[in-house]
Design a protein around this motif. Sequence first.
Motif, PDB file in Angstrom:
ATOM      1  N   VAL A  33       6.044 -12.296  18.210  1.00  0.00           N
ATOM      2  CA  VAL A  33       6.268 -13.673  17.807  1.00  0.00           C
ATOM      3  C   VAL A  33       7.248 -14.342  18.766  1.00  0.00           C
ATOM      4  O   VAL A  33       7.091 -15.504  19.122  1.00  0.00           O
ATOM      5  CB  VAL A  33       6.806 -13.732  16.362  1.00  0.00           C
ATOM      6  N   ALA A  34       8.261 -13.594  19.190  1.00  0.00           N
ATOM      7  CA  ALA A  34       9.254 -14.131  20.125  1.00  0.00           C
ATOM      8  C   ALA A  34       9.844 -12.982  20.927  1.00  0.00           C
ATOM      9  O   ALA A  34       9.924 -11.853  20.459  1.00  0.00           O
ATOM     10  CB  ALA A  34      10.354 -14.863  19.376  1.00  0.00           C
ATOM     11  N   LEU A  35      10.249 -13.302  22.133  1.00  0.00           N
ATOM     12  CA  LEU A  35      10.889 -12.351  23.026  1.00  0.00           C
ATOM     13  C   LEU A  35      12.133 -13.037  23.556  1.00  0.00           C
ATOM     14  O   LEU A  35      12.064 -14.182  23.999  1.00  0.00           O
ATOM     15  CB  LEU A  35       9.932 -11.992  24.167  1.00  0.00           C
ATOM     16  N   SER A  36      13.265 -12.357  23.477  1.00  0.00           N
ATOM     17  CA  SER A  36      14.507 -12.956  23.939  1.00  0.00           C
ATOM     18  C   SER A  36      15.351 -11.893  24.612  1.00  0.00           C
ATOM     19  O   SER A  36      15.027 -10.705  24.555  1.00  0.00           O
ATOM     20  CB  SER A  36      15.282 -13.557  22.758  1.00  0.00           C
ATOM     21  N   PRO A  37      16.461 -12.286  25.229  1.00  0.00           N
ATOM     22  CA  PRO A  37      17.351 -11.287  25.818  1.00  0.00           C
ATOM     23  C   PRO A  37      17.952 -10.350  24.760  1.00  0.00           C
ATOM     24  O   PRO A  37      18.392  -9.266  25.080  1.00  0.00           O
ATOM     25  CB  PRO A  37      18.448 -12.127  26.476  1.00  0.00           C
ATOM     26  N   GLN A  38      17.925 -10.777  23.496  1.00  0.00           N
ATOM     27  CA  GLN A  38      18.471  -9.930  22.437  1.00  0.00           C
ATOM     28  C   GLN A  38      17.461  -8.908  21.923  1.00  0.00           C
ATOM     29  O   GLN A  38      17.842  -7.849  21.460  1.00  0.00           O
ATOM     30  CB  GLN A  38      18.949 -10.778  21.246  1.00  0.00           C
ATOM     31  N   GLY A  39      16.192  -9.229  21.982  1.00  0.00           N
ATOM     32  CA  GLY A  39      15.190  -8.296  21.468  1.00  0.00           C
ATOM     33  C   GLY A  39      13.822  -8.922  21.324  1.00  0.00           C
ATOM     34  O   GLY A  39      13.520  -9.955  21.912  1.00  0.00           O
ATOM     35  N   LEU A  40      13.040  -8.281  20.501  1.00  0.00           N
ATOM     36  CA  LEU A  40      11.651  -8.636  20.310  1.00  0.00           C
ATOM     37  C   LEU A  40      11.431  -8.920  18.830  1.00  0.00           C
ATOM     38  O   LEU A  40      11.814  -8.116  17.985  1.00  0.00           O
ATOM     39  CB  LEU A  40      10.818  -7.424  20.735  1.00  0.00           C
ATOM     40  N   ASP A  41      10.861 -10.075  18.498  1.00  0.00           N
ATOM     41  CA  ASP A  41      10.474 -10.379  17.125  1.00  0.00           C
ATOM     42  C   ASP A  41       8.991 -10.070  17.001  1.00  0.00           C
ATOM     43  O   ASP A  41       8.174 -10.610  17.755  1.00  0.00           O
ATOM     44  CB  ASP A  41      10.723 -11.844  16.778  1.00  0.00           C
ATOM     45  N   VAL A  42       8.663  -9.196  16.067  1.00  0.00           N
ATOM     46  CA  VAL A  42       7.292  -8.720  15.907  1.00  0.00           C
ATOM     47  C   VAL A  42       6.864  -8.929  14.459  1.00  0.00           C
ATOM     48  O   VAL A  42       7.648  -8.686  13.534  1.00  0.00           O
ATOM     49  CB  VAL A  42       7.191  -7.214  16.252  1.00  0.00           C
ATOM     50  N   LEU A  43       5.622  -9.369  14.260  1.00  0.00           N
ATOM     51  CA  LEU A  43       5.037  -9.413  12.928  1.00  0.00           C
ATOM     52  C   LEU A  43       4.046  -8.261  12.854  1.00  0.00           C
ATOM     53  O   LEU A  43       3.069  -8.217  13.592  1.00  0.00           O
ATOM     54  CB  LEU A  43       4.326 -10.740  12.657  1.00  0.00           C
ATOM     55  N   VAL A  44       4.334  -7.304  11.970  1.00  0.00           N
ATOM     56  CA  VAL A  44       3.493  -6.118  11.804  1.00  0.00           C
ATOM     57  C   VAL A  44       2.633  -6.317  10.562  1.00  0.00           C
ATOM     58  O   VAL A  44       3.136  -6.696   9.504  1.00  0.00           O
ATOM     59  CB  VAL A  44       4.369  -4.856  11.646  1.00  0.00           C
ATOM     60  N   LYS A  45       1.332  -6.069  10.707  1.00  0.00           N
ATOM     61  CA  LYS A  45       0.400  -6.155   9.574  1.00  0.00           C
ATOM     62  C   LYS A  45      -0.325  -4.823   9.447  1.00  0.00           C
ATOM     63  O   LYS A  45      -0.969  -4.375  10.391  1.00  0.00           O
ATOM     64  CB  LYS A  45      -0.613  -7.271   9.795  1.00  0.00           C
ATOM     65  N   VAL A  46      -0.186  -4.222   8.262  1.00  0.00           N
ATOM     66  CA  VAL A  46      -0.835  -2.946   7.970  1.00  0.00           C
ATOM     67  C   VAL A  46      -1.547  -3.092   6.634  1.00  0.00           C
ATOM     68  O   VAL A  46      -0.972  -3.599   5.671  1.00  0.00           O
ATOM     69  CB  VAL A  46       0.205  -1.805   7.882  1.00  0.00           C
ATOM     70  N   GLU A  47      -2.800  -2.644   6.577  1.00  0.00           N
ATOM     71  CA  GLU A  47      -3.520  -2.649   5.307  1.00  0.00           C
ATOM     72  C   GLU A  47      -3.363  -1.290   4.650  1.00  0.00           C
ATOM     73  O   GLU A  47      -3.571  -0.258   5.289  1.00  0.00           O
ATOM     74  CB  GLU A  47      -4.998  -2.951   5.530  1.00  0.00           C
ATOM     75  N   ALA A  48      -2.976  -1.281   3.378  1.00  0.00           N
ATOM     76  CA  ALA A  48      -2.814  -0.045   2.616  1.00  0.00           C
ATOM     77  C   ALA A  48      -3.860  -0.016   1.511  1.00  0.00           C
ATOM     78  O   ALA A  48      -4.064  -1.007   0.812  1.00  0.00           O
ATOM     79  CB  ALA A  48      -1.415   0.031   2.020  1.00  0.00           C
ATOM     80  N   LEU A  49      -4.523   1.126   1.370  1.00  0.00           N
ATOM     81  CA  LEU A  49      -5.493   1.307   0.294  1.00  0.00           C
ATOM     82  C   LEU A  49      -5.034   2.480  -0.556  1.00  0.00           C
ATOM     83  O   LEU A  49      -4.925   3.613  -0.070  1.00  0.00           O
ATOM     84  CB  LEU A  49      -6.894   1.566   0.836  1.00  0.00           C
ATOM     85  N   ASN A  50      -4.724   2.219  -1.801  1.00  0.00           N
ATOM     86  CA  ASN A  50      -4.264   3.226  -2.753  1.00  0.00           C
ATOM     87  C   ASN A  50      -5.492   3.850  -3.420  1.00  0.00           C
ATOM     88  O   ASN A  50      -6.144   3.196  -4.228  1.00  0.00           O
ATOM     89  CB  ASN A  50      -3.350   2.552  -3.781  1.00  0.00           C
ATOM     90  N   PRO A  51      -5.820   5.127  -3.130  1.00  0.00           N
ATOM     91  CA  PRO A  51      -7.016   5.753  -3.701  1.00  0.00           C
ATOM     92  C   PRO A  51      -6.807   6.298  -5.118  1.00  0.00           C
ATOM     93  O   PRO A  51      -7.726   6.860  -5.698  1.00  0.00           O
ATOM     94  CB  PRO A  51      -7.292   6.893  -2.716  1.00  0.00           C
ATOM     95  N   ASN A  52      -5.618   6.146  -5.660  1.00  0.00           N
ATOM     96  CA  ASN A  52      -5.296   6.715  -6.967  1.00  0.00           C
ATOM     97  C   ASN A  52      -5.677   5.777  -8.104  1.00  0.00           C
ATOM     98  O   ASN A  52      -5.972   4.607  -7.886  1.00  0.00           O
ATOM     99  CB  ASN A  52      -3.794   7.025  -7.029  1.00  0.00           C
ATOM    100  N   ARG A  53      -5.610   6.313  -9.326  1.00  0.00           N
ATOM    101  CA  ARG A  53      -5.900   5.508 -10.506  1.00  0.00           C
ATOM    102  C   ARG A  53      -4.649   4.817 -11.034  1.00  0.00           C
ATOM    103  O   ARG A  53      -4.713   4.085 -11.997  1.00  0.00           O
ATOM    104  CB  ARG A  53      -6.514   6.369 -11.599  1.00  0.00           C
ATOM    105  N   MET A  54      -3.513   5.095 -10.396  1.00  0.00           N
ATOM    106  CA  MET A  54      -2.261   4.471 -10.836  1.00  0.00           C
ATOM    107  C   MET A  54      -1.673   3.635  -9.704  1.00  0.00           C
ATOM    108  O   MET A  54      -1.951   3.871  -8.532  1.00  0.00           O
ATOM    109  CB  MET A  54      -1.265   5.542 -11.258  1.00  0.00           C
ATOM    110  N   THR A  55      -0.871   2.663 -10.070  1.00  0.00           N
ATOM    111  CA  THR A  55      -0.215   1.801  -9.102  1.00  0.00           C
ATOM    112  C   THR A  55       0.887   2.577  -8.393  1.00  0.00           C
ATOM    113  O   THR A  55       1.622   3.333  -9.014  1.00  0.00           O
ATOM    114  CB  THR A  55       0.381   0.567  -9.810  1.00  0.00           C
ATOM    115  N   LEU A  56       0.972   2.417  -7.087  1.00  0.00           N
ATOM    116  CA  LEU A  56       2.049   3.002  -6.294  1.00  0.00           C
ATOM    117  C   LEU A  56       2.891   1.870  -5.720  1.00  0.00           C
ATOM    118  O   LEU A  56       2.508   0.703  -5.784  1.00  0.00           O
ATOM    119  CB  LEU A  56       1.494   3.865  -5.156  1.00  0.00           C
TER     120      LEU A  56
END
Length: 167
Positions: A33-56
């Motif tokens: 998203v942004a790069l600066s002398p201080q660091g890197l701003d990153v937006l991470v997107k991960v899809e999670a699929l819960n295969p269980n019958r209960m909420t995690l």
Amino acid sequence: MRSILLAAGLALAIAGCQKPEPPRLTPKEARVVALSPQGLDVLVKVEALNPNRMTLSAQAVTGKAKIDGKYELASVTITRPITLPPSTPTMIDVPMTLAWVDPRAVASLAATAKEVPYVFEGTVRVGGERLNVDLPFSMTGTISREQILAAALKGLPALPGWRPPPP
């Protein structure tokens, strides 16, 4: 007949007490998203699929990046609980700011005439009070030459001895 019902009931009870399976993670995007002398701003997107019958619950996301195969950024952890309902894909969006381990890396990267590859590796901590598991994921991408040059120019005033050009 009674023994068959008893056996079926026992089998269902045992199946209901099974240890939960870890969610499946599918990396979708790690966008700079942004790069600066201080660091890197990153937006991470991960899809999670819960295969269980209960909420995690996903408790935290930890990540670290390496740019151009040699420049490390500091590790960061974001703690923000996310509910993972059963059998439903859930998108996890995590904005992160990764500080440079060596701020001079921006100047070295600015000297390149190409896009610069990066690798983002992380884990998502899933579980509850008694049981937690860290699930790994990895993503790759590139940073444009324009982003690198803009970050290098922003950092020039912080360099010792640098003076802006006369008007």
